[in-house]
Motif scaffolding. Structure first.
Motif, PDB file in Angstrom:
ATOM      1  N   ASN A 183       0.603  -1.392  -0.014  1.00 39.13           N
ATOM      2  CA  ASN A 183       0.151  -0.030  -0.132  1.00 39.13           C
ATOM      3  C   ASN A 183       0.783   1.193  -0.116  1.00 39.13           C
ATOM      4  OD1 ASN A 183      -2.158  -1.707  -0.076  1.00 39.13           O
ATOM      5  ND2 ASN A 183      -2.776  -1.135   2.109  1.00 39.13           N
ATOM      6  N   GLU A 184       1.686   1.410  -1.027  1.00 38.31           N
ATOM      7  CA  GLU A 184       2.633   2.488  -1.163  1.00 38.31           C
ATOM      8  C   GLU A 184       2.258   3.043  -2.305  1.00 38.31           C
ATOM      9  OE1 GLU A 184       4.379   3.847   1.068  1.00 38.31           O
ATOM     10  OE2 GLU A 184       5.005   2.264   2.390  1.00 38.31           O
ATOM     11  N   ALA A 185       0.930   3.228  -3.018  1.00 40.48           N
ATOM     12  CA  ALA A 185       0.716   3.877  -4.308  1.00 40.48           C
ATOM     13  C   ALA A 185       0.965   5.372  -4.498  1.00 40.48           C
ATOM     14  CB  ALA A 185      -0.780   3.510  -4.555  1.00 40.48           C
ATOM     15  N   GLN A 186       0.804   5.915  -3.227  1.00 41.31           N
ATOM     16  CA  GLN A 186       1.003   7.570  -3.174  1.00 41.31           C
ATOM     17  C   GLN A 186       2.858   7.772  -3.388  1.00 41.31           C
ATOM     18  OE1 GLN A 186      -1.061   9.748   0.118  1.00 41.31           O
ATOM     19  NE2 GLN A 186      -1.551   7.620   0.815  1.00 41.31           N
ATOM     20  N   ASN A 187       3.433   6.969  -3.072  1.00 43.02           N
ATOM     21  CA  ASN A 187       4.966   6.839  -3.006  1.00 43.02           C
ATOM     22  C   ASN A 187       5.734   6.297  -3.891  1.00 43.02           C
ATOM     23  OD1 ASN A 187       4.897   8.386  -0.403  1.00 43.02           O
ATOM     24  ND2 ASN A 187       4.451   6.621   0.626  1.00 43.02           N
ATOM     25  N   TRP A 196       7.375   8.398  -6.917  1.00 39.27           N
ATOM     26  CA  TRP A 196       8.178   9.151  -6.594  1.00 39.27           C
ATOM     27  C   TRP A 196       9.534   8.908  -5.948  1.00 39.27           C
ATOM     28  CZ3 TRP A 196       8.315   9.881  -0.698  1.00 39.27           C
ATOM     29  CH2 TRP A 196       8.970  10.910  -0.235  1.00 39.27           C
ATOM     30  N   ASP A 234      -4.276  -1.623  -2.912  1.00 43.70           N
ATOM     31  CA  ASP A 234      -4.126  -0.147  -3.352  1.00 43.70           C
ATOM     32  C   ASP A 234      -3.637   0.173  -4.850  1.00 43.70           C
ATOM     33  OD1 ASP A 234      -1.474  -0.105  -2.871  1.00 43.70           O
ATOM     34  OD2 ASP A 234      -1.595   1.935  -1.888  1.00 43.70           O
ATOM     35  N   THR A 244      -0.566  -0.651  -5.849  1.00 43.59           N
ATOM     36  CA  THR A 244       0.983  -0.359  -5.957  1.00 43.59           C
ATOM     37  C   THR A 244       1.718  -1.127  -6.990  1.00 43.59           C
ATOM     38  OG1 THR A 244       0.991   0.276  -3.461  1.00 43.59           O
ATOM     39  CG2 THR A 244       3.132  -0.247  -4.716  1.00 43.59           C
ATOM     40  N   ASP A 296       8.879   5.259   1.777  1.00 42.00           N
ATOM     41  CA  ASP A 296       7.946   6.181   2.242  1.00 42.00           C
ATOM     42  C   ASP A 296       8.958   7.647   2.212  1.00 42.00           C
ATOM     43  OD1 ASP A 296       9.562   5.906   4.250  1.00 42.00           O
ATOM     44  OD2 ASP A 296       8.330   5.312   5.693  1.00 42.00           O
ATOM     45  N   ARG A 335       7.731   9.878   7.477  1.00 45.46           N
ATOM     46  CA  ARG A 335       7.048   9.866   6.326  1.00 45.46           C
ATOM     47  C   ARG A 335       6.104  11.167   6.237  1.00 45.46           C
ATOM     48  NH1 ARG A 335       3.827   5.613   4.180  1.00 45.46           N
ATOM     49  NH2 ARG A 335       4.977   4.202   4.831  1.00 45.46           N
ATOM     50  N   ARG A 337       3.636  10.926   3.411  1.00 46.98           N
ATOM     51  CA  ARG A 337       2.476  10.219   2.919  1.00 46.98           C
ATOM     52  C   ARG A 337       2.251   8.866   3.108  1.00 46.98           C
ATOM     53  NH1 ARG A 337       3.602  12.488  -3.232  1.00 46.98           N
ATOM     54  NH2 ARG A 337       5.689  11.461  -2.573  1.00 46.98           N
ATOM     55  N   GLY A 338       1.051   8.192   3.274  1.00 49.60           N
ATOM     56  CA  GLY A 338       0.874   7.129   3.536  1.00 49.60           C
ATOM     57  C   GLY A 338       0.824   6.719   5.286  1.00 49.60           C
TER      58      GLY A 338
END
Length: 251
Positions: free
Chosen positions: A11-15, A18, A41, A43, A93, A206, A208-209
């Motif tokens: 679950n690190e789709a936000q990161n 990046w 999510d 990832t 992260d 971190r 995000r997440g």
């Protein structure tokens, strides 16, 4: 050097895009292996897209969440099978800054294992409350003295290993997960007689997440360390006695 940076994800789709972009900018000659534990999510799918657009990025998909230690062991075996001679552990992260990696890699000329350390001069954390600093420092100190490993940041997960170091550690014998996996790896490195060196890093919280850390993980680590310390005490006493005898013989 033929280096690969292993980034385990859940679950690190936000990161993920990046952090991979930052790694590729910081160490352009290094490859990246994303080890995804079936993140719900998306990832894994995002990682596949990164790999499709960059030949230096690969993805190892695992069926489900089995813990950080299992993910790293799978990634390390993948790297060894493909001939990588330098293997890096890095979180997704951003707390492990890719920009700190070049000096860590450079330090391999005098070591087999490099620890990105928050608790040596020049290192530190950003955005942590006092209680989190205390937990990390006390946990590292306890593991250091209990196991006799002269490393100030025993629990940090930003590490660099040579392939030879991983072969000598014997990954099949490192069975811990999460927080405890990092202590377990350093203890096995010490027992194997490897040269361990700490390089200062800055560790930001971190942005995000969500963190995967919990009180149960910390408790498991301390209980395991205590068990290892008690179990290894006779052998450590024999080694200490042998060193004393050798020193007496020299005199």
């Amino acid at each position: 050097m033929n280096a690969v940076v292993i980034i385990p994800t859940y679950n690190e789709a936000q990161n993920i895009a990046w952090i991979v972009g930052r790694v590729r900018n910081a160490v352009p000659d290094a490859s990246v292996l994303i080890v995804d534990d079936g993140s719900p999510d998306g990832t894994g799918e995002l990682a596949d897209g990164l790999a499709a657009n960059d030949a230096a990025v690969a993805v190892l998909h695992r069926a489900g969440k089995e813990g950080l230690g299992a993910a790293y062991r799978a990634g390390m075996r993948w790297a060894l099978e493909r001939g990588h001679d330098v293997i890096v552990e890095m979180d997704a992260d951003g707390s492990h800054r890719p920009e700190d990696l070049p000096p860590m890699l450079a330090a391999l000329d005098k070591a087999d294992v490099i620890v990105g350390s928050r608790w040596v001069p020049g290192g530190g954390v950003v955005g942590w409350p006092l209680y989190r600093k205390a937990i990390s420092r006390v946990g590292s100190a306890y593991a250091r003295f209990a196991l006799g490993v002269p490393v100030r940041d025993m629990t940090g997960g930003y590490r660099v290993f040579t392939a030879d170091a991983l072969e000598r550690i014997d990954l099949d014998a490192v069975l811990s997960q999460g927080y405890c996996f990092q202590i377990d790896m350093l203890w096995h490195a010490q027992v194997a007689g490897l040269r361990i060196r700490e390089v200062p890093i800055t560790f930001p919280e971190r942005e995000r997440g969500n963190s995967k850390m919990s009180g149960a993980i910390v408790l498991e680590a301390m209980l395991r360390v205590t068990g290892w310390a008690v179990g290894s005490l006779p052998a450590r006493m024999r080694r200490a006695a042998g060193k004393q005898q050798a020193a007496a013989g020299v005199r």
